[in-house]
Design an enzyme around this catalytic site. Sequence first.
Site, PDB file in Angstrom:
ATOM      1  N   LYS A   1       0.873  -1.107  -0.063  1.00  0.00           N
ATOM      2  CA  LYS A   1       0.124  -0.041   0.111  1.00  0.00           C
ATOM      3  C   LYS A   1       0.906   1.237  -0.015  1.00  0.00           C
ATOM      4  CE  LYS A   1      -2.018  -1.143   3.865  1.00  0.00           C
ATOM      5  NZ  LYS A   1      -1.181  -2.250   4.358  1.00  0.00           N
TER       6      LYS A   1
ATOM      7  N   ARG B   1      -9.604   1.191   8.509  1.00  0.00           N
ATOM      8  CA  ARG B   1      -8.911   0.055   9.066  1.00  0.00           C
ATOM      9  C   ARG B   1      -9.761  -0.856   9.554  1.00  0.00           C
ATOM     10  NH1 ARG B   1      -3.302   0.415   8.352  1.00  0.00           N
ATOM     11  NH2 ARG B   1      -2.188  -0.809   9.837  1.00  0.00           N
TER      12      ARG B   1
ATOM     13  N   ARG C   1      11.742  -5.640   5.104  1.00  0.00           N
ATOM     14  CA  ARG C   1      11.608  -4.418   4.804  1.00  0.00           C
ATOM     15  C   ARG C   1      12.793  -3.564   5.464  1.00  0.00           C
ATOM     16  NH1 ARG C   1       5.977  -1.588   5.151  1.00  0.00           N
ATOM     17  NH2 ARG C   1       6.082  -2.839   7.289  1.00  0.00           N
TER      18      ARG C   1
ATOM     19  N   ARG D   1      -0.051  -8.317  13.936  1.00  0.00           N
ATOM     20  CA  ARG D   1      -0.589  -7.394  12.892  1.00  0.00           C
ATOM     21  C   ARG D   1      -1.507  -8.232  11.961  1.00  0.00           C
ATOM     22  NH1 ARG D   1       4.686  -4.882  10.478  1.00  0.00           N
ATOM     23  NH2 ARG D   1       3.113  -3.752   9.171  1.00  0.00           N
TER      24      ARG D   1
ATOM     25  N   ARG E   1      11.710  -1.376  11.010  1.00  0.00           N
ATOM     26  CA  ARG E   1      10.478  -0.898  11.942  1.00  0.00           C
ATOM     27  C   ARG E   1      10.164  -1.588  13.198  1.00  0.00           C
ATOM     28  NH1 ARG E   1       5.775   0.536   8.059  1.00  0.00           N
ATOM     29  NH2 ARG E   1       4.362  -0.468   9.705  1.00  0.00           N
TER      30      ARG E   1
HETATM   31  P1  AP5 Z   1       4.942  -1.558   1.551  1.00  0.00           P
HETATM   32  O1  AP5 Z   1       4.554  -0.747   0.560  1.00  0.00           O
HETATM   33  O2  AP5 Z   1       5.608  -0.806   2.882  1.00  0.00           O
HETATM   34  O3  AP5 Z   1       3.714  -2.302   2.331  1.00  0.00           O
HETATM   35  P2  AP5 Z   1       2.369  -1.678   3.196  1.00  0.00           P
HETATM   36  O4  AP5 Z   1       1.145  -2.496   2.679  1.00  0.00           O
HETATM   37  O5  AP5 Z   1       2.469  -0.108   3.197  1.00  0.00           O
HETATM   38  O6  AP5 Z   1       2.810  -2.275   4.441  1.00  0.00           O
HETATM   39  P3  AP5 Z   1       2.658  -1.604   5.937  1.00  0.00           P
HETATM   40  O7  AP5 Z   1       3.516  -2.544   6.811  1.00  0.00           O
HETATM   41  O8  AP5 Z   1       3.323  -0.216   5.871  1.00  0.00           O
HETATM   42  O9  AP5 Z   1       1.276  -1.674   6.248  1.00  0.00           O
HETATM   43  P4  AP5 Z   1       0.492  -1.782   7.767  1.00  0.00           P
HETATM   44  O10 AP5 Z   1      -0.777  -1.499   6.973  1.00  0.00           O
HETATM   45  O11 AP5 Z   1       0.743  -2.888   8.509  1.00  0.00           O
HETATM   46  O12 AP5 Z   1       1.288  -0.482   8.340  1.00  0.00           O
HETATM   47  P5  AP5 Z   1       0.824   0.655   8.611  1.00  0.00           P
HETATM   48  O13 AP5 Z   1       2.233   1.759   8.451  1.00  0.00           O
HETATM   49  O14 AP5 Z   1      -0.466   1.429   7.935  1.00  0.00           O
HETATM   50  O15 AP5 Z   1       5.672  -2.864   1.385  1.00  0.00           O
HETATM   51  C1  AP5 Z   1       6.342  -3.576   2.445  1.00  0.00           C
HETATM   52  C2  AP5 Z   1       7.593  -4.214   1.771  1.00  0.00           C
HETATM   53  O16 AP5 Z   1       7.621  -4.915   0.671  1.00  0.00           O
HETATM   54  C3  AP5 Z   1       8.813  -3.170   1.604  1.00  0.00           C
HETATM   55  O17 AP5 Z   1       9.841  -3.835   1.913  1.00  0.00           O
HETATM   56  C4  AP5 Z   1       8.706  -2.974  -0.155  1.00  0.00           C
HETATM   57  O18 AP5 Z   1       9.928  -2.571  -0.257  1.00  0.00           O
HETATM   58  C5  AP5 Z   1       8.264  -4.299  -0.497  1.00  0.00           C
HETATM   59  N1  AP5 Z   1       7.598  -4.333  -1.729  1.00  0.00           N
HETATM   60  C6  AP5 Z   1       6.278  -3.605  -1.784  1.00  0.00           C
HETATM   61  N2  AP5 Z   1       5.666  -3.554  -3.023  1.00  0.00           N
HETATM   62  C7  AP5 Z   1       6.636  -4.939  -3.415  1.00  0.00           C
HETATM   63  C8  AP5 Z   1       6.303  -5.545  -4.565  1.00  0.00           C
HETATM   64  N3  AP5 Z   1       5.414  -5.559  -5.645  1.00  0.00           N
HETATM   65  N4  AP5 Z   1       7.044  -6.723  -4.750  1.00  0.00           N
HETATM   66  C9  AP5 Z   1       8.165  -7.042  -3.892  1.00  0.00           C
HETATM   67  N5  AP5 Z   1       8.365  -6.173  -2.734  1.00  0.00           N
HETATM   68  C10 AP5 Z   1       7.563  -5.220  -2.552  1.00  0.00           C
HETATM   69  O19 AP5 Z   1       0.183   0.939  10.389  1.00  0.00           O
HETATM   70  C11 AP5 Z   1       1.285   0.645  11.153  1.00  0.00           C
HETATM   71  C12 AP5 Z   1       0.615   0.723  12.479  1.00  0.00           C
HETATM   72  O20 AP5 Z   1       0.087   2.012  12.785  1.00  0.00           O
HETATM   73  C13 AP5 Z   1      -0.596  -0.138  12.912  1.00  0.00           C
HETATM   74  O21 AP5 Z   1      -0.127  -1.467  13.049  1.00  0.00           O
HETATM   75  C14 AP5 Z   1      -1.490   0.437  13.727  1.00  0.00           C
HETATM   76  O22 AP5 Z   1      -0.692   0.468  15.126  1.00  0.00           O
HETATM   77  C15 AP5 Z   1      -1.376   2.155  13.401  1.00  0.00           C
HETATM   78  N6  AP5 Z   1      -2.233   2.438  12.536  1.00  0.00           N
HETATM   79  C16 AP5 Z   1      -2.094   2.884  11.129  1.00  0.00           C
HETATM   80  N7  AP5 Z   1      -3.264   3.139  10.539  1.00  0.00           N
HETATM   81  C17 AP5 Z   1      -4.167   2.966  11.468  1.00  0.00           C
HETATM   82  C18 AP5 Z   1      -5.544   3.077  11.459  1.00  0.00           C
HETATM   83  N8  AP5 Z   1      -6.133   3.695  10.273  1.00  0.00           N
HETATM   84  N9  AP5 Z   1      -6.258   2.834  12.602  1.00  0.00           N
HETATM   85  C19 AP5 Z   1      -5.552   2.421  13.640  1.00  0.00           C
HETATM   86  N10 AP5 Z   1      -4.320   2.189  13.666  1.00  0.00           N
HETATM   87  C20 AP5 Z   1      -3.500   2.593  12.783  1.00  0.00           C
END
Ligand code: AP5
Length: 211
Positions: A13, A87, A126, A170, A159
């Site tokens: 994402k 979410r 990552r 998660r 991270r």
């Molecule tokens: P990446 O693009 O970073 O993936 P992502 O889907 O963004 O993963 P996240 O782990 O950031 O999502 P998340 O939803 O768990 O965390 P968030 O930050 O929102 O890619 C991942 C890896 O794969 C990278 O190394 C990338 O290079 C690689 N990659 C990408 N595309 C690829 C491809 N096509 N092929 C190969 N490799 C690839 O949330 C973190 C925390 O914040 C949550 O746990 C929660 O505590 C809080 N939080 C955030 N939003 C909310 C909300 N709305 N409500 C409540 N709590 C929230």
Amino acid sequence: MILVLLGPPGSGKGTQGALLKSELSFEHISTGDMLRAEVSKKSPLGLKAEEYMKQGLLVPDDLIIAMIKNILTEAPHKNYVFDGFPRNVNQAEAFETMLNTMRLQVDKVFYFDLEDDVIIKRLSGRRVCPKCGATYNIYYQKPKNDTLCDNDATPLIQRDDDKEEVIVNRLRVYKEQTFPLIEYYKYKNKLFVVSADGTQEEVFEKLKSML
Ligand code: AP5
Ligand code: ZN
């Protein structure tokens, strides 16, 4: 236009949100990035959020909804891509109410479909730059110099929530709380399924063809 990127942790994402911003000038709103910025500032919101984030749990809805409301109230008519929000069903309903009052709506929701084994490999591989926020992957997208950022040569870090014990939490939280949003948006005819298991460029091409 308002887009939502929905999918498990590590499904790409953030990566695709950044491409929508750089290639198509969308405002990329990542609630995860916003929260991490608050955590590193040690703001009151950051201190509260950190307790949940380090365990892989969702931060309370009221804090998140207030953050989104601020952004939309300041600039309601931009093209937005929301990454990591909504979410759960409660956040989706609050989002809809908020948008309705502004005569706006979610246009499309892209669901990034990816198998658990790939998710785990992507998350554990990552690495991020603490200075400029660039994201790398030791398996899929290595920096030129093994451990340093390509943009500014800052040492890359992992991270806290990409540690294996937290990844398990998660994924569980995703399945219990976020997965039901697929049916929610399917019912509203807004859901587009994207197979997230290609290269970054392949996934981006698919996304563009569905816009
Ligand atoms: P990446 O693009 O970073 O993936 P992502 O889907 O963004 O993963 P996240 O782990 O950031 O999502 P998340 O939803 O768990 O965390 P968030 O930050 O929102 O890619 C991942 C890896 O794969 C990278 O190394 C990338 O290079 C690689 N990659 C990408 N595309 C690829 C491809 N096509 N092929 C190969 N490799 C690839 O949330 C973190 C925390 O914040 C949550 O746990 C929660 O505590 C809080 N939080 C955030 N939003 C909310 C909300 N709305 N409500 C409540 N709590 C929230
Ligand atoms: Zn950097």
